[in-house]
Every structure is written in C-alpha cells, then in structure tokens.
Design a protein around this motif. Sequence first.
Motif, short mmCIF file in Angstrom:
data_model
loop_
_atom_site.label_atom_id
_atom_site.label_comp_id
_atom_site.label_asym_id
_atom_site.label_seq_id
_atom_site.Cartn_x
_atom_site.Cartn_y
_atom_site.Cartn_z
N THR A 64 0.85 -1.20 0.00
CA THR A 64 0.00 0.00 0.00
C THR A 64 0.88 1.24 0.00
OG1 THR A 64 -0.05 -0.25 2.38
CG2 THR A 64 -2.04 -0.88 1.20
N THR A 65 0.32 2.32 -0.46
CA THR A 65 1.06 3.57 -0.46
C THR A 65 0.72 4.36 0.79
OG1 THR A 65 -0.13 3.67 -2.54
CG2 THR A 65 1.94 4.93 -2.37
N PHE A 66 -0.47 4.12 1.34
CA PHE A 66 -0.89 4.89 2.50
C PHE A 66 -0.95 4.01 3.74
CE2 PHE A 66 -2.84 7.15 -1.10
CZ PHE A 66 -2.13 8.34 -0.95
N ALA A 67 -0.63 4.60 4.84
CA ALA A 67 -0.69 3.83 6.09
C ALA A 67 -1.18 4.72 7.21
CB ALA A 67 0.70 3.29 6.43
N THR A 68 -1.82 4.09 8.19
CA THR A 68 -2.14 4.77 9.44
C THR A 68 -1.24 4.13 10.50
OG1 THR A 68 -3.75 3.15 10.19
CG2 THR A 68 -4.56 4.91 8.73
N THR A 69 -1.35 4.59 11.74
CA THR A 69 -0.51 3.97 12.77
C THR A 69 -0.93 2.52 13.03
OG1 THR A 69 -1.94 5.04 14.39
CG2 THR A 69 0.19 6.06 14.00
N ASP A 70 -2.14 2.16 12.60
CA ASP A 70 -2.60 0.78 12.82
C ASP A 70 -2.22 -0.18 11.69
OD1 ASP A 70 -3.77 1.26 15.25
OD2 ASP A 70 -5.66 1.93 14.34
N VAL B 291 2.73 0.13 12.23
CA VAL B 291 3.44 1.36 11.96
C VAL B 291 3.58 2.18 13.25
CG1 VAL B 291 3.20 3.59 10.78
CG2 VAL B 291 2.84 1.45 9.53
N GLY B 292 2.50 2.19 14.05
CA GLY B 292 2.52 2.94 15.31
C GLY B 292 3.58 2.40 16.27
N ASP B 293 3.67 1.07 16.38
CA ASP B 293 4.68 0.47 17.26
C ASP B 293 6.07 0.98 16.88
OD1 ASP B 293 2.70 -1.04 18.40
OD2 ASP B 293 3.18 -2.87 17.28
N LEU B 294 6.32 0.98 15.60
CA LEU B 294 7.65 1.38 15.11
C LEU B 294 7.91 2.86 15.38
CD1 LEU B 294 10.16 0.68 13.31
CD2 LEU B 294 8.80 1.43 11.36
N LEU B 295 6.91 3.70 15.04
CA LEU B 295 7.15 5.13 15.13
C LEU B 295 7.14 5.64 16.58
CD1 LEU B 295 5.13 6.47 12.07
CD2 LEU B 295 7.58 5.94 12.26
N HIS B 296 6.48 4.91 17.46
CA HIS B 296 6.46 5.34 18.86
C HIS B 296 7.72 4.90 19.61
CE1 HIS B 296 2.65 7.37 19.65
NE2 HIS B 296 2.16 6.64 18.69
N LEU C 247 7.11 6.63 7.50
CA LEU C 247 6.75 8.06 7.53
C LEU C 247 6.31 8.54 6.16
CD1 LEU C 247 9.48 9.56 9.90
CD2 LEU C 247 7.03 9.30 10.35
N ARG C 248 6.89 7.98 5.10
CA ARG C 248 6.48 8.39 3.76
C ARG C 248 5.05 7.95 3.48
NH1 ARG C 248 9.71 5.85 -0.36
NH2 ARG C 248 9.03 7.39 -1.86
N LEU D 137 0.64 15.40 17.55
CA LEU D 137 1.13 14.03 17.47
C LEU D 137 1.70 13.75 16.08
CD1 LEU D 137 1.60 11.28 18.69
CD2 LEU D 137 -0.75 10.66 18.09
N ASP D 138 1.02 14.24 15.07
CA ASP D 138 1.49 13.97 13.70
C ASP D 138 2.90 14.53 13.51
OD1 ASP D 138 0.84 12.96 11.01
OD2 ASP D 138 1.23 15.06 10.47
N ASP D 139 3.08 15.76 13.91
CA ASP D 139 4.41 16.38 13.83
C ASP D 139 5.42 15.58 14.63
OD1 ASP D 139 4.36 18.48 12.18
OD2 ASP D 139 4.24 20.05 13.73
N ALA D 140 5.00 15.23 15.84
CA ALA D 140 5.93 14.55 16.75
C ALA D 140 6.43 13.24 16.17
CB ALA D 140 5.27 14.33 18.11
N LEU D 141 5.52 12.49 15.52
CA LEU D 141 5.93 11.20 14.96
C LEU D 141 6.99 11.39 13.88
CD1 LEU D 141 2.56 9.25 14.85
CD2 LEU D 141 4.50 8.87 16.38
N HIS D 142 6.88 12.48 13.12
CA HIS D 142 7.90 12.75 12.11
C HIS D 142 9.19 13.28 12.74
CE1 HIS D 142 4.44 12.53 9.34
NE2 HIS D 142 5.35 12.23 8.43
N LYS D 143 9.02 14.32 13.57
CA LYS D 143 10.21 15.01 14.08
C LYS D 143 11.00 14.17 15.09
CE LYS D 143 8.99 18.83 11.97
NZ LYS D 143 9.43 18.97 10.57
N ALA D 144 10.34 13.22 15.71
CA ALA D 144 11.05 12.38 16.67
C ALA D 144 12.15 11.60 15.96
CB ALA D 144 10.10 11.43 17.37
N HIS D 145 11.93 11.32 14.68
CA HIS D 145 12.92 10.54 13.92
C HIS D 145 13.75 11.40 12.99
CE1 HIS D 145 10.96 6.86 15.35
NE2 HIS D 145 9.83 7.53 15.19
N MET D 146 13.12 12.45 12.46
CA MET D 146 13.82 13.28 11.48
C MET D 146 13.76 14.75 11.87
SD MET D 146 14.22 11.14 8.68
CE MET D 146 13.35 11.08 7.14
N PRO D 147 14.35 15.11 12.99
CA PRO D 147 14.29 16.51 13.40
C PRO D 147 15.27 17.35 12.59
CG PRO D 147 15.68 15.29 14.90
CD PRO D 147 15.16 14.29 13.90
N SER D 148 14.95 18.62 12.42
CA SER D 148 15.97 19.46 11.78
C SER D 148 16.65 20.37 12.78
CB SER D 148 15.40 20.26 10.60
OG SER D 148 14.02 20.27 10.61
#
Length: 750
Positions: free
Chosen positions: A2-8, A32-37, A203-204, A226-237
């Motif tokens: 799939t191209t789209f994913a939710t945290t579930d 996906v949620g397990d991984l990103l959290h 994340l993509r 939360l959406d921002d946090a899931l991205h920035k927790a791994h890829m902060p600038s």
Amino acid sequence: MTTFATTDTPLAEILDADLALRLGTAFGHRTVGDLLHTLPRRFRRQGQRVDRKSLVEGERVTVIGRVERLSSSTYTTKKGSRQRQRVTLVVNDGGIEFEVVFFAGWGIKNILPVGTEAMFDGTLSTFRGKLNIKHPEFLILATAAGRSGELKGSGNLAALAELSAKVEAEGGESLFGRRFLPVYASREGVTSWEVFGAVVTALRALIPVVDPLDQSVIDAVSLMSLDDALHKAHMPSSQEEMDAAGYRLRFDEALALQLLLGARRRFFSRDPAPPSPVRGDGLRAAMWSRLPFALTAGQQSVLEDISADLTRDQPMNRLLQGEVGSGKTVVALLAMLQVLDAGRQCVMLAPTEVLAVQHHRSLTAMLGDLGEGGRLGAAEGATRVVLLTGSMSTAARRQALLDIVTGEAGIIVGTHALIQDSVDFFDLGLVVVDEQHRFGVRQRDRLRTKGRDGLVPHLLVMTATPIPRTIAMTVFGDLEVSELGELPGGRRPISTSVVPAREKPRWLERTWERVREEVAAGHRAYVVCARIDGDDDKPAAKDDGSIPLTAAVDLHHSLSTGPLAGLRVGLMHGRLSPEEKDTAMTAFAAGRLDVLVSTTVIEVGVDVPEATVIVVMDAERFGVSQLHQLRGRVGRGGLSGLCLLVTNSRFDSRAMDRLNAVASTTDGFVLAQLDLTQRREGDVLGDAQSGALSALRILSVVEDGAVIGIARQYAEQILDSDPGLHAHPALAERVFRLVGSEESAYLERY
Ligand code: ADP
Ligand code: MG
C-alpha cells in the motif's frame, strides 16, 4: 504494497516481508505505530565530534569522515598459500582517527581513495592501541572530487542509499545530508540502519494522524501535535524539534499510564470496605494509655490520617514511608487495634520468615495481657496474635489456620507468600505489609479478595526505603503516601566510615579493635558478608589479582580464632534452617552472643537495641539503599551507632565514590536518588513491575519524573469528567494499546 498507512497498518503491508517479521521478533513491533512510537536511542550529528567516552569496544559505531591515509599489505591465509590483501584506511571523524580494515580488499583502493568522505558502520575494537573497525558497511557521501550525486555503498547502507534517492526524487532532503541522523537500538541482527529505513518508509506512507488529545491540553502543556511529533522524533531538523517531539511522545505514554492508574484507583474506591471507627473503650485506647513512650508528632499525624481512612467505608490504600527506626511498627499496631475494636481481623505480612517471627514476638510483647485472648488472666476483650510460617509443624499450622478461619486469631503475622495464597479469614479488615516497597499492583489485587461479604480490606504498606516521588506515582499510582520524618527521641545518628582494606590494611585491624571495644562496653556487633561460603560463587580464586569476597563461614572461623578470639561470635546465613536462624538471632538479641557474623538475612526490621556497631565486608557489593538499611540495624537503643564499610575497592574507583556518598549522608531520600541513577530501572522496580510498567516503550520512570507529574494532573482532570473515557475513545485506545485488555478492563466497567 500500500502507499498509505495509518498507525494501525501492519508493518508487513508496507515493508519487505522479511524485515517486518524480524522487526516483530526483535522488538515486538507489529504496526506502523509500534515502530514510530519507539524513539531513536540517540542522534549522530553531522560535523559533531565523536564522543570518545561513548565509544565502547564490541558495540556498533558509525563513523563519518574523510579517508586520510591508505595502506595495504598482503598476507597469506592460514589454510593455504593464497595471497590476500589487507587494506587499512585511516578515517578522521571530527578529530578522532579510526583504522578501517578490509581484508581481501583488492577493490577498496579504487572505491575509497584518499580524500573520499564516507560513512562507516561496524563493530568497534581496538588494535595496538588504535580504534579499529573491521569490514564495516560503508556509504560514500562525497568523492575526492566533490559530491558524487549518486550515493554508493555496501550492505544495509546501500539499501538506505536507494531509499534516500527516492526521497530526494520526491523533493525531500537526502537522508545522509541531515544534520541529525537517528541511531536506533539494534537487536537480534536488525541493524540501526534497517530500523531507520523502515521508519523512513513508514513516515512516507503515513497519512496525517488525528490527535487523540483535546486541544485545550495541547495548548496548556504547549505540546507538539502528534502527527508532527511522529515525524520530528525521527527526522528533526533542530535540537528544539527533537526535544519537543520526544516530549510529546513521552507525555502520551505517561498520560496513558496515569489514566490507567487513575481509573484503577477510582474503580477500587467504589468497592465498600469495613468501616472501623475509633472507640473510646477498646484495645486501641487501652494500648495507647500503656505505651512506654509518647508518640512523636509525626507518628500522631500519620495515625490521624490512617484512623480517618479506617473509619470510612472505602478501602484505605496507604503507603507509609519512614526511615529505619522511625517507629512504624507502633503506628501499625494502633491501626490494627482500631480495626480489631470494630470486630475484624488484621494481618501483618513480612518479606521473610525471620522478620515475621520477630514481628510476632514484638507485637505480642507490646500488647502484654491485651494479646493473651483465650488465656487465663488475659485482659478483658484481649485478642490473640498468631504466627503462620512455612516451617511450622503440620499440626501447629492446622491449628493456626483453624484459629484464623474461626476468628479466634485477631492479628495474624506471616510471610506474604504464605498468607496471600492459602489462607481463608473469618473477617479480614486490614492488611499491613511491612518493609516491602516492591509490593506490586497484582499482589495488592489478590489481597482485595480476602475480605468478608465482598468487603475489601484496608491496606497499609510500610517501607523504610524512601521512594522518589515519580516512582511512587507510577508503581504506587493508586496509593496515598504518608511520611514519618523524624526519628523518635533517643535515636542517635549513625556515623559511617569507609575502611579501604586493600589500601590501608591497618584500618581493618582497627575495625576489629573497635568491635572489641564496643563489646567490652556491653554492646553488640553485626558483621555482614556478601556470601555464605567459598562455594557459592563461581570462581573461588580469580587470576586477575582481585581479592575474593569474604565468606561468612570463613570469616566466622577466622575472627573467632583471631582478632575476636574470646568473644562469643555467632553465625547466621540463609542456608540455615529457620529454627537455626531463629536460635542465632534470639541468642544475639538476648545477649548470649556478642558478635553475629551473617549474610544479609538481618537486613530489614530486626531490632536489637544493644547493637552499636555494624561492619559490612565487601561493602561495594551492596546497593546504596541496602547499605542504608543495614546501618539502620544499629544505634536503635539510645546508643550511638557506628557503621564500618570495608572494601577492597581502589581509592579512585566508582565503587569508592558510592561508599563515600553513603558515609557522607544519612538522608534516605538523597541516597535513594543516588541509587536510582546507578541502577537499571528493572532493578529499581523489581516485583512491582506491573504489566503497565513493563509495557512502557519510551518513558523512564527514573528520568521522566517531570512529565509523569504533569501527565498525572491531566489524567485526573480527564477522569473527573469522563471516568470511563467514553468521550475520549482515542485515549482509551492508547491505554488499551499500552497494557492490553486485561489491565485496561477498569475503564470498561464504568
Ligand atoms: P521501624 O519499623 O520504623 O524501623 P520501629 O517501629 O521498629 O521502627 O521502632 C524502632 C524503635 O523505636 C523501637 O524500639 C520502638 O519501640 C521505638 N519507638 C517507636 N516509637 C517511639 C517513640 N515515639 N518514642 C520512643 N521510642 C519509640
Ligand atoms: Mg520495622
């Protein structure tokens, strides 16, 4: 795919099947949620020096730098006469040089010539005093001529380079050009780079995540979405983004935990308890008027709280913290008598049989004829204190169980293990748990079922090990906390000294002279060892020059025939039968022994007022809190106490620092905090680790105290208006995900 994913979305839907499976096996990640959290363990900063102290041999390290020099040599393989080439690159990462070695590295000279900027990832070792990485994966970031345009690499880094190219093609930043590169914990063969690749892929694919928190909370705590946090927790600038994202994810986990604990507390406080109001004419009043001393102000105020709790028809859930010797036992006794006066039974649980025996003895002594119920000459309305231990004869035990079930026994003393599992009570009104700060949620739940007619007994947990607030809020999130600050009059502070036996042998001789002096003055001494005898530790004699631990059995022999010859020296350790232990302890308490050599079986609660000195051998082997507990064994009878910590540690060692810290303060809270920073969380929480605590992914109860405190405040606020979280389905879902259905069932019952 799939191209789209939710945290579930299951990871298997967006990742390579093999990687998804391995992430599941290694980390328990399903979605996906397990991984990103799961946060990166740390970030590797571009251009930042490698922290020399963080370099550990045998661990994976990522080096980013320029190839400064290159040399090669040929060698012959062991098996045959094949000539091979070994190529050694010297790579400079922010001022630190690493040797990067490739065996059979014929092609490497052309791929990684001098001047190449590259990333190397491999296991760190040292060779002839130099930092060395053999056969790392690598990724070329720029050739000597400049940025290559196309990343080339080996192994997982090559796969990640491909992913990076895709990200760049979509207009994103190259993964390797980032200022902060996340480094993930690697486990069971899943490398940090593979986790990073999975995170990038997730994340993509992730569609914007709906925030489970009310906007009002987000605003009040200034949280990142939360959406921002899931991205920035791994890829902060920036560092700020990194911190804010980490904070948000920790807050969410802390909130889920506190919602769970708050819901539990509310749920159980709905069950009725046996109300036991104070009576003016009962055992409590009789005991109070006979106390040989006046209660301290602290004892009185704690008793008032407890007394008020017991009067209510809601179960008391109280934790009483107080230094060793602060007088918790008499508080517990008066609380028990209040419940006895209401016609119900009480039980006192001790962690060990020795302590149970001691409690039985001291409660009986304090009660005098008030405790001789059923005997001639007993006071009117007297009760009976019954001991229940595993080593009682079958007949005695049967009689005790009979007395308990018929209600003949008013106060029952025993070990937790025994009483929790196999005893039926006539009408249990109060449970006192002594010296057990690790008494967990599940154990408490089991006791709740022991009351009569569906009533939940009141609960008082007592501990001498001070628990920092954050731990109390998580492990004991459902208990109220009382503290006994002052020591009752007559208690003298204990002075503590470190005896560096290896560096100053004369001090050890002096130690035994001190013991003789105390005994000559009519006092008694403990000598504590870390082991029982020469066989209970693997290597008896080590060849690294370290000194083997002193064994109690050996020391007992050498002291009795040497420095303490002529004194009455006893021996006690965990391998003796309960009767033998009791005999030794009784002899020491009664003054038939001058010195007791023992293992830590004397650790908690034992009360011998004449004991004035305690010598702890191999003191570095004991935890800070344990040493603090041990020295609480002396100076209990109005006599000054002395604690001597004997160690073979070197002056400049961390162990010595720790012992000096113990020697320098008697403030239990300071020491508890010190202990926490030095021990792993699992040790600190011990048995108290409930399902909820072991499910925590990113929260540290030791380090994240501040977040936990704030989350608790909002959890209470949310539960006040919505105890079943019906209006907060996304939060209920988080709780459910944190601990599973069994533990979160409290929510559903509202
Ligand atoms: P803890 O269990 O908190 O370590 P204990 O209850 O065993 O402490 O009390 C330590 C000693 O102090 C006991 O000998 C006890 O009788 C005595 N004690 C308790 N309260 C007082 C008081 N208010 N005044 C004087 N002595 C006290
Ligand atoms: Mg005690």
